[in-house]
Design an enzyme around this catalytic site. Structure first.
Site, PDB file in Angstrom:
ATOM      1  N   SER A  11       0.836  -1.209   0.000  1.00 21.73           N
ATOM      2  CA  SER A  11       0.000   0.000   0.000  1.00 21.73           C
ATOM      3  C   SER A  11       0.869   1.257   0.000  1.00 21.73           C
ATOM      4  O   SER A  11       0.343   2.375   0.009  1.00 21.73           O
ATOM      5  CB  SER A  11      -0.951   0.007   1.203  1.00 21.73           C
ATOM      6  OG  SER A  11      -0.233  -0.117   2.417  1.00 21.73           O
ATOM      7  N   THR A 143     -38.470  26.098 -13.070  1.00 23.67           N
ATOM      8  CA  THR A 143     -38.827  24.805 -12.492  1.00 23.67           C
ATOM      9  C   THR A 143     -39.103  23.927 -13.697  1.00 23.67           C
ATOM     10  O   THR A 143     -39.608  24.417 -14.717  1.00 23.67           O
ATOM     11  CB  THR A 143     -40.074  24.875 -11.573  1.00 23.67           C
ATOM     12  OG1 THR A 143     -41.199  25.249 -12.363  1.00 23.67           O
ATOM     13  CG2 THR A 143     -39.905  25.877 -10.442  1.00 23.67           C
ATOM     14  N   HIS A 144     -38.725  22.686 -13.616  1.00 21.38           N
ATOM     15  CA  HIS A 144     -38.790  21.765 -14.767  1.00 21.38           C
ATOM     16  C   HIS A 144     -37.997  22.318 -15.952  1.00 21.38           C
ATOM     17  O   HIS A 144     -38.346  22.056 -17.107  1.00 21.38           O
ATOM     18  CB  HIS A 144     -40.231  21.490 -15.221  1.00 21.38           C
ATOM     19  CG  HIS A 144     -41.162  21.136 -14.116  1.00 21.38           C
ATOM     20  ND1 HIS A 144     -41.414  19.836 -13.744  1.00 21.38           N
ATOM     21  CD2 HIS A 144     -41.890  21.919 -13.269  1.00 21.38           C
ATOM     22  CE1 HIS A 144     -42.271  19.825 -12.729  1.00 21.38           C
ATOM     23  NE2 HIS A 144     -42.574  21.076 -12.416  1.00 21.38           N
ATOM     24  N   SER A 265     -11.675  25.596 -29.511  1.00 21.51           N
ATOM     25  CA  SER A 265     -11.706  24.402 -30.336  1.00 21.51           C
ATOM     26  C   SER A 265     -10.634  24.557 -31.406  1.00 21.51           C
ATOM     27  O   SER A 265     -10.410  25.653 -31.915  1.00 21.51           O
ATOM     28  CB  SER A 265     -13.090  24.273 -30.980  1.00 21.51           C
ATOM     29  OG  SER A 265     -12.990  23.534 -32.178  1.00 21.51           O
ATOM     30  N   LYS A 271     -15.408  29.045 -30.964  1.00 23.37           N
ATOM     31  CA  LYS A 271     -15.871  28.378 -29.747  1.00 23.37           C
ATOM     32  C   LYS A 271     -15.079  28.690 -28.484  1.00 23.37           C
ATOM     33  O   LYS A 271     -13.868  28.800 -28.502  1.00 23.37           O
ATOM     34  CB  LYS A 271     -15.875  26.857 -29.964  1.00 23.37           C
ATOM     35  CG  LYS A 271     -16.973  26.445 -30.938  1.00 23.37           C
ATOM     36  CD  LYS A 271     -17.220  24.967 -30.897  1.00 23.37           C
ATOM     37  CE  LYS A 271     -17.952  24.575 -29.631  1.00 23.37           C
ATOM     38  NZ  LYS A 271     -18.026  23.131 -29.484  1.00 23.37           N
ATOM     39  N   ASN A 273     -15.184  26.806 -24.951  1.00 27.79           N
ATOM     40  CA  ASN A 273     -15.824  25.668 -24.287  1.00 27.79           C
ATOM     41  C   ASN A 273     -15.689  25.729 -22.761  1.00 27.79           C
ATOM     42  O   ASN A 273     -14.605  26.017 -22.251  1.00 27.79           O
ATOM     43  CB  ASN A 273     -15.213  24.364 -24.792  1.00 27.79           C
ATOM     44  CG  ASN A 273     -15.458  24.175 -26.281  1.00 27.79           C
ATOM     45  OD1 ASN A 273     -16.495  24.578 -26.803  1.00 27.79           O
ATOM     46  ND2 ASN A 273     -14.491  23.586 -26.967  1.00 27.79           N
ATOM     47  N   GLU A 278     -17.590  21.532 -17.183  1.00 31.81           N
ATOM     48  CA  GLU A 278     -17.930  20.170 -17.633  1.00 31.81           C
ATOM     49  C   GLU A 278     -17.174  19.124 -16.814  1.00 31.81           C
ATOM     50  O   GLU A 278     -17.722  18.094 -16.429  1.00 31.81           O
ATOM     51  CB  GLU A 278     -17.602  20.003 -19.120  1.00 31.81           C
ATOM     52  CG  GLU A 278     -18.516  20.822 -20.017  1.00 31.81           C
ATOM     53  CD  GLU A 278     -18.029  20.823 -21.459  1.00 31.81           C
ATOM     54  OE1 GLU A 278     -18.683  20.198 -22.294  1.00 31.81           O
ATOM     55  OE2 GLU A 278     -16.985  21.433 -21.734  1.00 31.81           O
ATOM     56  N   TYR A 305     -10.126  -5.819  12.802  1.00 34.96           N
ATOM     57  CA  TYR A 305      -9.374  -5.426  11.611  1.00 34.96           C
ATOM     58  C   TYR A 305      -9.355  -6.559  10.597  1.00 34.96           C
ATOM     59  O   TYR A 305      -9.134  -7.728  10.925  1.00 34.96           O
ATOM     60  CB  TYR A 305      -7.924  -5.036  11.959  1.00 34.96           C
ATOM     61  CG  TYR A 305      -7.141  -4.638  10.710  1.00 34.96           C
ATOM     62  CD1 TYR A 305      -7.230  -3.345  10.201  1.00 34.96           C
ATOM     63  CD2 TYR A 305      -6.376  -5.575  10.010  1.00 34.96           C
ATOM     64  CE1 TYR A 305      -6.559  -2.992   9.040  1.00 34.96           C
ATOM     65  CE2 TYR A 305      -5.702  -5.224   8.842  1.00 34.96           C
ATOM     66  CZ  TYR A 305      -5.802  -3.935   8.362  1.00 34.96           C
ATOM     67  OH  TYR A 305      -5.154  -3.582   7.208  1.00 34.96           O
ATOM     68  N   GLN A 310      -7.397  -1.919   4.097  1.00 36.39           N
ATOM     69  CA  GLN A 310      -6.311  -1.211   3.407  1.00 36.39           C
ATOM     70  C   GLN A 310      -6.821  -0.532   2.136  1.00 36.39           C
ATOM     71  O   GLN A 310      -6.286   0.482   1.697  1.00 36.39           O
ATOM     72  CB  GLN A 310      -5.196  -2.208   3.061  1.00 36.39           C
ATOM     73  CG  GLN A 310      -4.054  -1.613   2.282  1.00 36.39           C
ATOM     74  CD  GLN A 310      -2.909  -2.598   2.105  1.00 36.39           C
ATOM     75  OE1 GLN A 310      -2.289  -3.018   3.081  1.00 36.39           O
ATOM     76  NE2 GLN A 310      -2.644  -3.004   0.880  1.00 36.39           N
ATOM     77  N   LYS A 313      -8.064   3.624   1.352  1.00 36.24           N
ATOM     78  CA  LYS A 313      -7.342   4.873   1.099  1.00 36.24           C
ATOM     79  C   LYS A 313      -7.490   5.435  -0.323  1.00 36.24           C
ATOM     80  O   LYS A 313      -7.724   6.642  -0.465  1.00 36.24           O
ATOM     81  CB  LYS A 313      -5.888   4.731   1.509  1.00 36.24           C
ATOM     82  CG  LYS A 313      -5.722   4.855   3.015  1.00 36.24           C
ATOM     83  CD  LYS A 313      -4.441   4.249   3.509  1.00 36.24           C
ATOM     84  CE  LYS A 313      -4.608   3.340   4.685  1.00 36.24           C
ATOM     85  NZ  LYS A 313      -5.394   2.119   4.489  1.00 36.24           N
TER      86      LYS A 313
HETATM   87  N1  ARG Z   1      -1.056  -1.548   5.115  1.00 39.58           N
HETATM   88  C1  ARG Z   1      -2.042  -1.909   6.071  1.00 39.58           C
HETATM   89  C2  ARG Z   1      -3.267  -0.980   5.971  1.00 39.58           C
HETATM   90  O1  ARG Z   1      -3.149   0.087   5.454  1.00 39.58           O
HETATM   91  C3  ARG Z   1      -1.477  -1.838   7.411  1.00 39.58           C
HETATM   92  C4  ARG Z   1      -2.293  -2.511   8.462  1.00 39.58           C
HETATM   93  C5  ARG Z   1      -1.820  -3.879   8.585  1.00 39.58           C
HETATM   94  N2  ARG Z   1      -2.221  -4.489   9.793  1.00 39.58           N
HETATM   95  C6  ARG Z   1      -2.044  -5.766   9.918  1.00 39.58           C
HETATM   96  N3  ARG Z   1      -2.430  -6.283  10.993  1.00 39.58           N
HETATM   97  N4  ARG Z   1      -1.527  -6.470   8.954  1.00 39.58           N
HETATM   98  O2  ARG Z   1      -4.381  -1.319   6.398  1.00 39.58           O
END
Ligand code: ARG
Length: 445
Positions: A11, A143-144, A265, A271, A273, A278, A305, A310, A313
């Site tokens: 990650s 409206t509409h 364009s 044009k 744009n 958009e 957990y 992971q 993110k």
């Molecule tokens: N890279 C993992 C994450 O972002 C770290 C957490 C890992 N924890 C574990 N017990 N393996 O979630």
């Protein structure tokens, strides 16, 4: 580890963005360990010094990332161990990556929620400044997507202020749940070591301490909720963008967008744009999709957990990046776009926008609403057949729909008359709108 797994499970390629939060969290954790006599003062000093130095290395982009080391947390800790040996190995006392990751994301989200909030405020200020710039300008409200009633342009801008204010309210509310410390929850059950979670929470500016270690390790509600708040902002921006795209067309010709935020364009020289708008509309799709991704990600996860988490993110970061980029562009566009009052007023007399005001005029003379609606409908039909505005109907034509009516009904006609006739709280009456502008100016400072 099989190299395929290393590639599959890393990650670092995205969570490197958490390095500042990770270092801040680690220093707070180490300071707490020291206060609790789990670290010597000299050990804490060494850990803090090296972590700050490692932050500099990361700032300069000088740390080589290795997928075998999985994530940013491992990279930082391993670098510390390489430098300090056994002292570095003490940092992870009474901590697991589960509470560590959660701490880092919360710090990151908190910071970025604040950034979004200041941009929302900036956008509100841009709309507010338009209110004085466009004072007295009347535009058709729809409206509409059909012309409905005339309103003050300022009243239109204030509608966006309200939406943005609700966004800010949601954001502030969500921030409360983000700003709770998971640190010290450890892997899942807490720890036998004498830590002080309240102290590390305080050092990190958290307002509370999460109360259940099992919950801590599994909770991503705050991430989903943040992305929902961002999604709602995206929805608002997308609707605004769509509206201004329409308003900037030759068909409408209500506004002139700043050329620095448009493109030309390559083949059609005339044009201009509205690409920024958009893309603002288009990028809302990513944020909406990210919300879906997070909801599905946590669906059915047993406590506590699980490595699935992971995956939170990329959609989380992308949502913030997207909304921040959209807001950064929305502000100058709102500030610099020109409203074209002549073009608008030239078209304002088309579409019988004053019909509702006329109907309400008849109601205040005692006519039942349904009857008044019917009579004005008949007047509009006559006016349409002659292709004139209601104001141009003759006394005889007015009488032809109802014997009791005469030329005096013209008082409420014309868009300016209609605007003046509004009176209710929240309406487009100029005095009401002026009051609202005053309230907003006081509120925004
Ligand atoms: N890279 C993992 C994450 O972002 C770290 C957490 C890992 N924890 C574990 N017990 N393996 O979630």
């Amino acid at each position: 580890m099989d190299s395929r797994l290393a590639r599959f499970s890393e990650s670092i390629s995205f969570d490197h963005r958490l390095y500042k939060q990770d270092i801040r969290g680690s220093i707070a954790h180490a300071r707490m360990l020291c206060r609790q006599r789990l670290l010597e003062a000299a050990e804490f000093e060494a850990i803090q010094r090296e972590l700050l130095d490692i932050e500099g290395v990361l700032d300069r982009g000088e740390m080589p990332f290795k997928i075998e080391m999985e994530d940013i947390h491992m990279h930082i800790e391993q670098t510390l161990i390489d430098r300090l040996g056994d002292v570095g190995r003490k940092l992870h006392t009474a901590r697991s990556r589960n509470d560590q990751v959660s701490t880092d994301i919360r710090l990151w989200v908190r910071e970025n929620l604040d950034r979004v909030d200041s941009l929302l405020l900036g956008l509100q200020k841009a709309f507010l400044s338009r209110c004085s710039k466009d004072a007295g300008v009347i535009v058709p409200a729809y409206t509409h997507m059909q012309r409905a009633q005339p309103v003050l342009a300022a009243h239109y801008w204030l509608a966006y202020m309200e939406k943005l204010e609700r966004d800010r309210g949601r954001l502030a509310d969500c921030r409360k749940r983000v700003n709770v410390s998971p640190l010290g929850g450890a892997a899942v059950a807490g720890t036998s070591l004498p830590i002080d979670r309240h102290y590390s929470a305080e050092l990190l500016g958290f307002e509370g301490v999460a109360a259940n270690s099992i919950d801590i390790s599994s909770d991503r509600d705050f991430a989903v909720e943040s992305v929902f708040v961002l999604t709602m902002i995206s929805e608002h921006l997308s609707g605004w963008a769509e509206e201004w795209i329409l308003w900037s067309t030759t068909e409408f010709g209500f506004i002139k967008l700043p050329h620095t935020f448009c493109t030309g364009s390559s083949i059609m020289p005339q044009k201009v744009n509205p690409d920024t708008l958009e893309l603002t509309r288009g990028k809302s799709a990513r944020v909406i999709g990210n919300l879906q991704t997070l909801l599905v990600l946590i669906k059915g996860l047993p406590l506590a957990y699980n490595r699935d988490l992971q995956e939170d993110k990329p959609p989380l970061f992308d949502s913030f990046d997207t909304v921040i980029a959209c807001l950064e562009l929305a502000i100058p566009i709102v500030e610099q776009t020109e409203l074209l009052p002549e073009a608008i007023s030239a078209k304002l007399d088309q579409g019988y926008l004053d019909a509702t005001a006329l109907m309400e005029g008849l109601i205040s003379r005692g006519m039942p609403q349904r009857t008044a609606h019917h009579k004005v409908g008949a007047l509009v039909a006559i006016a349409k057949s002659r292709q004139v505005p209601l104001l141009k109907l003759t006394d005889a034509e007015i009488k032809s729909v109802d014997e009791s009516l005469d030329g005096s009904i013209r008082e409420t006609l014309g868009v300016a008359g209609a605007i003046q006739s509004y009176s209710s709280y929240g309406s487009s009456n100029p005095t009401r709108v002026a009051e609202q502008i005053k309230t907003w100016s006081d509120r925004l400072g």
